[in-house]
Design a protein around this motif. Structure first.
Motif, PDB file in Angstrom:
ATOM      1  N   CYS A 204       0.717  -1.270   0.004  1.00 24.22           N
ATOM      2  CA  CYS A 204       0.061   0.032   0.126  1.00 24.22           C
ATOM      3  C   CYS A 204       0.807   1.281  -0.026  1.00 24.22           C
ATOM      4  CB  CYS A 204      -1.057   0.071   1.160  1.00 24.22           C
ATOM      5  SG  CYS A 204      -2.017   1.474   1.168  1.00 24.22           S
ATOM      6  N   ASP A 205       0.871   1.787  -1.285  1.00 26.42           N
ATOM      7  CA  ASP A 205       1.678   3.130  -1.464  1.00 26.42           C
ATOM      8  C   ASP A 205       0.808   4.348  -0.991  1.00 26.42           C
ATOM      9  OD1 ASP A 205       3.950   4.442  -1.937  1.00 26.42           O
ATOM     10  OD2 ASP A 205       3.639   4.638  -4.039  1.00 26.42           O
ATOM     11  N   GLN A 206       1.436   5.618  -0.739  1.00 24.36           N
ATOM     12  CA  GLN A 206       1.065   6.777  -0.729  1.00 24.36           C
ATOM     13  C   GLN A 206       0.550   7.091  -2.017  1.00 24.36           C
ATOM     14  OE1 GLN A 206       0.559   9.432   1.504  1.00 24.36           O
ATOM     15  NE2 GLN A 206       1.586   8.498   3.259  1.00 24.36           N
ATOM     16  N   ALA A 207      -0.815   7.644  -2.432  1.00 20.21           N
ATOM     17  CA  ALA A 207      -1.059   8.180  -3.596  1.00 20.21           C
ATOM     18  C   ALA A 207      -0.131   9.339  -4.279  1.00 20.21           C
ATOM     19  CB  ALA A 207      -2.487   8.771  -3.504  1.00 20.21           C
ATOM     20  N   ASP A 208      -0.011   9.435  -5.583  1.00 21.63           N
ATOM     21  CA  ASP A 208       0.800  10.446  -6.034  1.00 21.63           C
ATOM     22  C   ASP A 208       0.108  11.917  -5.516  1.00 21.63           C
ATOM     23  OD1 ASP A 208       1.870  12.672  -7.642  1.00 21.63           O
ATOM     24  OD2 ASP A 208       2.155  11.161  -9.589  1.00 21.63           O
ATOM     25  N   PRO A 209       1.041  12.748  -4.939  1.00 20.90           N
ATOM     26  CA  PRO A 209       0.205  13.853  -4.308  1.00 20.90           C
ATOM     27  C   PRO A 209      -0.029  14.862  -5.402  1.00 20.90           C
ATOM     28  CG  PRO A 209       2.754  13.779  -3.869  1.00 20.90           C
ATOM     29  CD  PRO A 209       2.472  12.578  -4.644  1.00 20.90           C
ATOM     30  N   THR A 210       0.418  14.707  -6.714  1.00 23.76           N
ATOM     31  CA  THR A 210       0.035  15.552  -7.680  1.00 23.76           C
ATOM     32  C   THR A 210      -1.529  15.267  -8.048  1.00 23.76           C
ATOM     33  OG1 THR A 210       1.033  14.095  -9.699  1.00 23.76           O
ATOM     34  CG2 THR A 210       2.510  15.770  -8.558  1.00 23.76           C
ATOM     35  N   THR A 211      -1.904  13.921  -7.921  1.00 22.58           N
ATOM     36  CA  THR A 211      -3.228  13.728  -8.147  1.00 22.58           C
ATOM     37  C   THR A 211      -4.392  14.426  -6.955  1.00 22.58           C
ATOM     38  OG1 THR A 211      -3.267  11.565  -6.991  1.00 22.58           O
ATOM     39  CG2 THR A 211      -2.725  11.601  -9.328  1.00 22.58           C
ATOM     40  N   ALA A 212      -3.649  14.958  -6.011  1.00 24.66           N
ATOM     41  CA  ALA A 212      -4.682  15.387  -4.969  1.00 24.66           C
ATOM     42  C   ALA A 212      -4.156  17.040  -4.798  1.00 24.66           C
ATOM     43  CB  ALA A 212      -4.070  14.760  -3.585  1.00 24.66           C
ATOM     44  N   GLY A 213      -3.933  17.534  -5.686  1.00 21.12           N
ATOM     45  CA  GLY A 213      -3.330  18.954  -5.709  1.00 21.12           C
ATOM     46  C   GLY A 213      -2.173  19.434  -4.854  1.00 21.12           C
ATOM     47  N   ARG A 214      -1.277  18.579  -4.761  1.00 27.07           N
ATOM     48  CA  ARG A 214      -0.115  18.972  -4.048  1.00 27.07           C
ATOM     49  C   ARG A 214       1.189  18.510  -4.961  1.00 27.07           C
ATOM     50  NH1 ARG A 214      -3.417  16.900  -0.093  1.00 27.07           N
ATOM     51  NH2 ARG A 214      -2.397  15.034   0.089  1.00 27.07           N
ATOM     52  N   GLU A 215       2.288  18.858  -4.469  1.00 26.94           N
ATOM     53  CA  GLU A 215       3.602  18.488  -5.207  1.00 26.94           C
ATOM     54  C   GLU A 215       4.308  17.534  -4.480  1.00 26.94           C
ATOM     55  OE1 GLU A 215       5.868  22.422  -5.389  1.00 26.94           O
ATOM     56  OE2 GLU A 215       4.264  23.217  -6.533  1.00 26.94           O
ATOM     57  N   HIS A 216       5.471  16.936  -5.239  1.00 31.26           N
ATOM     58  CA  HIS A 216       6.133  15.806  -4.674  1.00 31.26           C
ATOM     59  C   HIS A 216       7.152  16.359  -3.499  1.00 31.26           C
ATOM     60  CE1 HIS A 216       5.140  12.207  -6.917  1.00 31.26           C
ATOM     61  NE2 HIS A 216       4.971  12.921  -7.876  1.00 31.26           N
ATOM     62  N   GLY A 217       7.688  17.444  -3.576  1.00 32.76           N
ATOM     63  CA  GLY A 217       8.210  18.064  -2.565  1.00 32.76           C
ATOM     64  C   GLY A 217       9.813  17.514  -2.500  1.00 32.76           C
ATOM     65  N   LYS A 218      10.337  17.716  -1.329  1.00 30.11           N
ATOM     66  CA  LYS A 218      11.715  17.151  -1.047  1.00 30.11           C
ATOM     67  C   LYS A 218      11.843  15.611  -0.935  1.00 30.11           C
ATOM     68  CE  LYS A 218      13.204  21.557   0.761  1.00 30.11           C
ATOM     69  NZ  LYS A 218      13.623  22.467   1.924  1.00 30.11           N
ATOM     70  N   GLY A 219      10.969  15.110  -0.343  1.00 29.83           N
ATOM     71  CA  GLY A 219      11.152  13.715   0.111  1.00 29.83           C
ATOM     72  C   GLY A 219      10.196  12.770  -0.645  1.00 29.83           C
TER      73      GLY A 219
END
Length: 270
Positions: A204-219
């Motif tokens: 179970c992975d985290q969803a791609d944050p760009t699909t939830a309106g956020r960015e990948h960021g540093k980590g």
């Protein structure tokens, strides 16, 4: 056993993430799931200071997860951060609900692809298996579940050890780093660990944050594509990049037959 994978996209706000844990746990319980698996770093996404976020397993955040699991009557697996003795934190899986209470600290730290998890996270040392009830009521056999986290999936020896300790279902909560070839690596590794052990692998992975309106960021903040792989290495079910809930029925009793046909655990020499 019916298992739900809650592919969410964690924010830096632990309180907001608890709201998502409650929502997805309720949905999973209503679907008949007995085990609900959330990603690594559900408490708080990577890319922000983790020290101020970390709480003990008897702290407020974990206690609320216990309450959510108890209310739903299911076992919940959720990634969080707990204080370590040396000032860093531990990358911890909390497993709670339906009579189950244990935790696992991530053993293999993600010091790769230019990211150094060990700068802020202390490694665990002990593999952990836990018996999870398959159904309510007397006379039902529990399922032995092995715990691992994200980068652990690159180290087959851990999964063989968990299988030796009786696990027929192996969990891999993750917050997989994005980048060229990383989705292919994720998918191959999850299937390979199933073949190494003749075991179900629930990743179970985290969803791609760009699909939830956020960015990948540093980590490493996730790419999605959570999946359940069967003991013959087949993909039983999977999700895409966006947030979602995947509910899957697995048959741990079939593991014995697969291991008899392809006895890689008993045939290994090293």
């Amino acid at each position: 056993m019916r298992i739900a994978l809650a592919q969410i996209s964690s924010t830096p706000d632990p309180a907001a993430n608890l709201v998502e844990v409650r929502k997805r746990t309720t949905e999973a319980a209503e679907s008949g799931a007995r085990l609900v698996v959330f990603p690594e770093a559900t408490q708080c996404c990577f890319g922000v200071p983790l020290g101020p976020v970390a709480e003990s397993l008897d702290g407020a955040w974990a206690s609320e997860v216990r309450a959510i699991a108890a209310e739903a009557g299911v076992t919940v697996v959720v990634g969080m951060f707990t204080p370590a003795d040396d000032g860093r934190v531990a990358n911890t899986l909390l497993v709670t609900g339906a009579g189950v209470e244990t935790s696992y600290d991530k053993i293999h730290l993600y010091d790769a692809f230019g990211f150094a998890e060990s700068d802020t996270v202390a490694a665990g040392s002990e593999p952990v298996v836990v018996e999870v009830p398959d159904a309510e009521g007397p006379g039902t056999d529990p399922v032995v579940v092995g715990l691992s986290t994200c980068y652990d999936v690159r180290f087959p020896g851990l999964y063989q050890r968990l299988a030796d300790d009786g696990a027929t279902v192996l969990l891999v909560p993750a917050s997989w780093g994005a980048g060229p070839g990383k989705r292919a690596q994720w998918e191959v590794l999850v299937r390979a660990r199933a073949l190494d052990t003749g075991t179900y692998v629930v990743a179970c992975d985290q969803a791609d944050p760009t699909t939830a309106g956020r960015e990948h960021g540093k980590g490493p903040t996730g790419i999605g594509f959570s999946a359940v792989t069967g003991p013959r290495g087949e993909v039983v079910a999977s999700l895409g990049a966006e947030p979602g809930l995947l509910v899957v029925d697995v048959d741990p009793a079939s593991v014995a037959d697969v291991r008899a046909q392809l006895p890689v655990l008993s045939n290994r020499r090293f």
